[in-house]
Design a protein around this motif. Sequence first.
Motif, PDB file in Angstrom:
ATOM      1  N   SER A 168     -10.746 -69.727   3.057  1.00 41.26           N
ATOM      2  CA  SER A 168     -10.827 -70.673   1.941  1.00 41.26           C
ATOM      3  C   SER A 168     -11.717 -71.852   2.296  1.00 41.26           C
ATOM      4  O   SER A 168     -12.549 -72.288   1.487  1.00 41.26           O
ATOM      5  CB  SER A 168      -9.417 -71.155   1.566  1.00 41.26           C
ATOM      6  OG  SER A 168      -9.469 -72.098   0.523  1.00 41.26           O
ATOM      7  N   ASN A 170     -14.103 -71.836   4.516  1.00 39.81           N
ATOM      8  CA  ASN A 170     -15.480 -71.340   4.597  1.00 39.81           C
ATOM      9  C   ASN A 170     -16.088 -71.194   3.208  1.00 39.81           C
ATOM     10  O   ASN A 170     -17.271 -71.501   3.003  1.00 39.81           O
ATOM     11  CB  ASN A 170     -15.514 -69.993   5.319  1.00 39.81           C
ATOM     12  CG  ASN A 170     -15.202 -70.118   6.802  1.00 39.81           C
ATOM     13  OD1 ASN A 170     -15.376 -71.194   7.378  1.00 39.81           O
ATOM     14  ND2 ASN A 170     -14.731 -69.049   7.416  1.00 39.81           N
ATOM     15  N   ARG A 171     -15.268 -70.707   2.236  1.00 38.15           N
ATOM     16  CA  ARG A 171     -15.784 -70.589   0.865  1.00 38.15           C
ATOM     17  C   ARG A 171     -16.106 -71.950   0.276  1.00 38.15           C
ATOM     18  O   ARG A 171     -17.121 -72.124  -0.396  1.00 38.15           O
ATOM     19  CB  ARG A 171     -14.768 -69.852  -0.009  1.00 38.15           C
ATOM     20  CG  ARG A 171     -14.706 -68.347   0.235  1.00 38.15           C
ATOM     21  CD  ARG A 171     -13.954 -67.649  -0.890  1.00 38.15           C
ATOM     22  NE  ARG A 171     -12.562 -68.065  -0.948  1.00 38.15           N
ATOM     23  CZ  ARG A 171     -11.583 -67.455  -0.311  1.00 38.15           C
ATOM     24  NH1 ARG A 171     -11.826 -66.410   0.445  1.00 38.15           N
ATOM     25  NH2 ARG A 171     -10.329 -67.889  -0.431  1.00 38.15           N
ATOM     26  N   ARG A 172     -15.211 -72.942   0.533  1.00 39.87           N
ATOM     27  CA  ARG A 172     -15.489 -74.296   0.027  1.00 39.87           C
ATOM     28  C   ARG A 172     -16.750 -74.867   0.664  1.00 39.87           C
ATOM     29  O   ARG A 172     -17.576 -75.486  -0.016  1.00 39.87           O
ATOM     30  CB  ARG A 172     -14.296 -75.210   0.303  1.00 39.87           C
ATOM     31  CG  ARG A 172     -13.089 -74.951  -0.588  1.00 39.87           C
ATOM     32  CD  ARG A 172     -12.137 -76.129  -0.572  1.00 39.87           C
ATOM     33  NE  ARG A 172     -11.635 -76.381   0.768  1.00 39.87           N
ATOM     34  CZ  ARG A 172     -10.516 -75.857   1.250  1.00 39.87           C
ATOM     35  NH1 ARG A 172      -9.799 -75.030   0.506  1.00 39.87           N
ATOM     36  NH2 ARG A 172     -10.104 -76.137   2.470  1.00 39.87           N
ATOM     37  N   ASP A 173     -16.879 -74.656   1.985  1.00 32.59           N
ATOM     38  CA  ASP A 173     -18.074 -75.151   2.662  1.00 32.59           C
ATOM     39  C   ASP A 173     -19.327 -74.473   2.115  1.00 32.59           C
ATOM     40  O   ASP A 173     -20.357 -75.110   1.904  1.00 32.59           O
ATOM     41  CB  ASP A 173     -17.965 -74.909   4.173  1.00 32.59           C
ATOM     42  CG  ASP A 173     -16.891 -75.776   4.819  1.00 32.59           C
ATOM     43  OD1 ASP A 173     -16.484 -76.772   4.183  1.00 32.59           O
ATOM     44  OD2 ASP A 173     -16.459 -75.449   5.939  1.00 32.59           O
ATOM     45  N   SER A 174     -19.216 -73.151   1.890  1.00 34.57           N
ATOM     46  CA  SER A 174     -20.365 -72.422   1.361  1.00 34.57           C
ATOM     47  C   SER A 174     -20.712 -72.907  -0.037  1.00 34.57           C
ATOM     48  O   SER A 174     -21.888 -73.098  -0.371  1.00 34.57           O
ATOM     49  CB  SER A 174     -20.058 -70.917   1.343  1.00 34.57           C
ATOM     50  OG  SER A 174     -21.118 -70.202   0.765  1.00 34.57           O
ATOM     51  N   SER A 175     -19.665 -73.124  -0.878  1.00 31.26           N
ATOM     52  CA  SER A 175     -19.911 -73.618  -2.232  1.00 31.26           C
ATOM     53  C   SER A 175     -20.523 -75.006  -2.201  1.00 31.26           C
ATOM     54  O   SER A 175     -21.446 -75.324  -2.979  1.00 31.26           O
ATOM     55  CB  SER A 175     -18.596 -73.637  -3.012  1.00 31.26           C
ATOM     56  OG  SER A 175     -18.787 -74.167  -4.305  1.00 31.26           O
ATOM     57  N   SER A 176     -20.036 -75.852  -1.278  1.00 33.78           N
ATOM     58  CA  SER A 176     -20.587 -77.205  -1.164  1.00 33.78           C
ATOM     59  C   SER A 176     -22.047 -77.163  -0.726  1.00 33.78           C
ATOM     60  O   SER A 176     -22.888 -77.901  -1.252  1.00 33.78           O
ATOM     61  CB  SER A 176     -19.755 -78.015  -0.158  1.00 33.78           C
ATOM     62  OG  SER A 176     -20.293 -79.298   0.013  1.00 33.78           O
ATOM     63  N   ARG A 177     -22.358 -76.262   0.236  1.00 31.72           N
ATOM     64  CA  ARG A 177     -23.747 -76.149   0.682  1.00 31.72           C
ATOM     65  C   ARG A 177     -24.648 -75.648  -0.441  1.00 31.72           C
ATOM     66  O   ARG A 177     -25.772 -76.137  -0.626  1.00 31.72           O
ATOM     67  CB  ARG A 177     -23.830 -75.202   1.879  1.00 31.72           C
ATOM     68  CG  ARG A 177     -23.307 -75.796   3.177  1.00 31.72           C
ATOM     69  CD  ARG A 177     -23.727 -74.936   4.360  1.00 31.72           C
ATOM     70  NE  ARG A 177     -23.178 -73.599   4.260  1.00 31.72           N
ATOM     71  CZ  ARG A 177     -22.016 -73.235   4.772  1.00 31.72           C
ATOM     72  NH1 ARG A 177     -21.273 -74.127   5.410  1.00 31.72           N
ATOM     73  NH2 ARG A 177     -21.592 -71.985   4.677  1.00 31.72           N
ATOM     74  N   GLN A 178     -24.138 -74.665  -1.206  1.00 33.87           N
ATOM     75  CA  GLN A 178     -24.942 -74.144  -2.313  1.00 33.87           C
ATOM     76  C   GLN A 178     -25.180 -75.217  -3.369  1.00 33.87           C
ATOM     77  O   GLN A 178     -26.287 -75.327  -3.913  1.00 33.87           O
ATOM     78  CB  GLN A 178     -24.241 -72.939  -2.930  1.00 33.87           C
ATOM     79  CG  GLN A 178     -24.217 -71.710  -2.035  1.00 33.87           C
ATOM     80  CD  GLN A 178     -23.454 -70.565  -2.654  1.00 33.87           C
ATOM     81  OE1 GLN A 178     -22.857 -70.709  -3.729  1.00 33.87           O
ATOM     82  NE2 GLN A 178     -23.445 -69.411  -1.993  1.00 33.87           N
ATOM     83  N   GLN A 179     -24.126 -76.021  -3.678  1.00 34.57           N
ATOM     84  CA  GLN A 179     -24.289 -77.093  -4.652  1.00 34.57           C
ATOM     85  C   GLN A 179     -25.276 -78.131  -4.149  1.00 34.57           C
ATOM     86  O   GLN A 179     -26.120 -78.632  -4.915  1.00 34.57           O
ATOM     87  CB  GLN A 179     -22.924 -77.755  -4.930  1.00 34.57           C
ATOM     88  CG  GLN A 179     -22.968 -78.838  -5.996  1.00 34.57           C
ATOM     89  CD  GLN A 179     -23.389 -78.299  -7.356  1.00 34.57           C
ATOM     90  OE1 GLN A 179     -22.994 -77.189  -7.722  1.00 34.57           O
ATOM     91  NE2 GLN A 179     -24.181 -79.046  -8.093  1.00 34.57           N
ATOM     92  N   HIS A 182     -28.648 -76.725  -4.498  1.00 28.33           N
ATOM     93  CA  HIS A 182     -29.045 -76.714  -5.908  1.00 28.33           C
ATOM     94  C   HIS A 182     -29.467 -78.113  -6.356  1.00 28.33           C
ATOM     95  O   HIS A 182     -30.505 -78.275  -7.020  1.00 28.33           O
ATOM     96  CB  HIS A 182     -27.882 -76.217  -6.758  1.00 28.33           C
ATOM     97  CG  HIS A 182     -28.167 -76.202  -8.232  1.00 28.33           C
ATOM     98  ND1 HIS A 182     -29.080 -75.342  -8.808  1.00 28.33           N
ATOM     99  CD2 HIS A 182     -27.680 -76.972  -9.244  1.00 28.33           C
ATOM    100  CE1 HIS A 182     -29.136 -75.566 -10.114  1.00 28.33           C
ATOM    101  NE2 HIS A 182     -28.292 -76.540 -10.399  1.00 28.33           N
TER     102      HIS A 182
END
Length: 282
Positions: A168, A170-179, A182
């Motif tokens: 979870s 890692n997913r938040r970190d990945s989502s934060s990096r993608q945002q 972007h």
Amino acid sequence: MPLARFSSFELLLLKSRHQTDTASLLLMAWVLASRGHITAPDRQRFAELAHDFRHGHDLDPLIEIAASHDLAAIQLAAEVLHKDASGERAYPFLRQVTALAASDGPLTAANYHILCFLADLLGVPPNEFSGLFEATTGQPFKAPDDPSCTAYWQAKERQQEQHHQRESENRRDSSSRQQHQHDHHRQDQRSQQQQRHHHQRQHEKRSNTHQSPPPNDRTRRALAVLGLEPGASRSEIRKAYRRLAQVHHPDRVFARGDAITASASQRFQRIKKAYDYLMEAS
């Protein structure tokens, strides 16, 4: 009287140059088979160990017997080993089989029980075998977790919860990096768009600065005399003057009388003045 039928392992013992070594190799292959599928690296490791044994036969049948978990053959090998390798002679074999069991990481539950069985078979006390195991592997000889205990499943649940929590995060970190990427991309696009607008305004400003002012009335009249359009170059003005001068020069009509000569002279003067004015103005 019917002939006695021998098992595959019994035939290997009959062919062997040293039956105790053949029995030891089968028990080593049993350790490999108890970890799961015997891989090519396992076979290579097993073949390297077999160089120190006096067996005198092919190794593949031993691996096949161990992989089939032929308990009758394993029991026979244990009886041979117990008879000929107990006491002090047991320690070299136990070191070899311990190193083999621990070669790919922590012991499996099956290999833990096999090592305990072999140590007991050869008369090595548990405390001595624990010391031998630690000296050989650098790790303490610990019993694997018991699935029949509540603590085993509680520990499993904690591990799963920690695993899910890490996933979870890692997913938040990945989502934060993608945002962040972007947002950074959108910021770059806005910056590039602003730069393009700035360059466009600068270009328009320079174009307006260097644009020639519209011709005044006198310039338009002079151009009309020479038959030219506004914006004509000096080369075009010069060519037009030469062409008209040849046509309207007074000398060309001198023989046709004074009136025609005077009219041609006036026309030529207008051409000359228009030419002089445009050359000075440009």
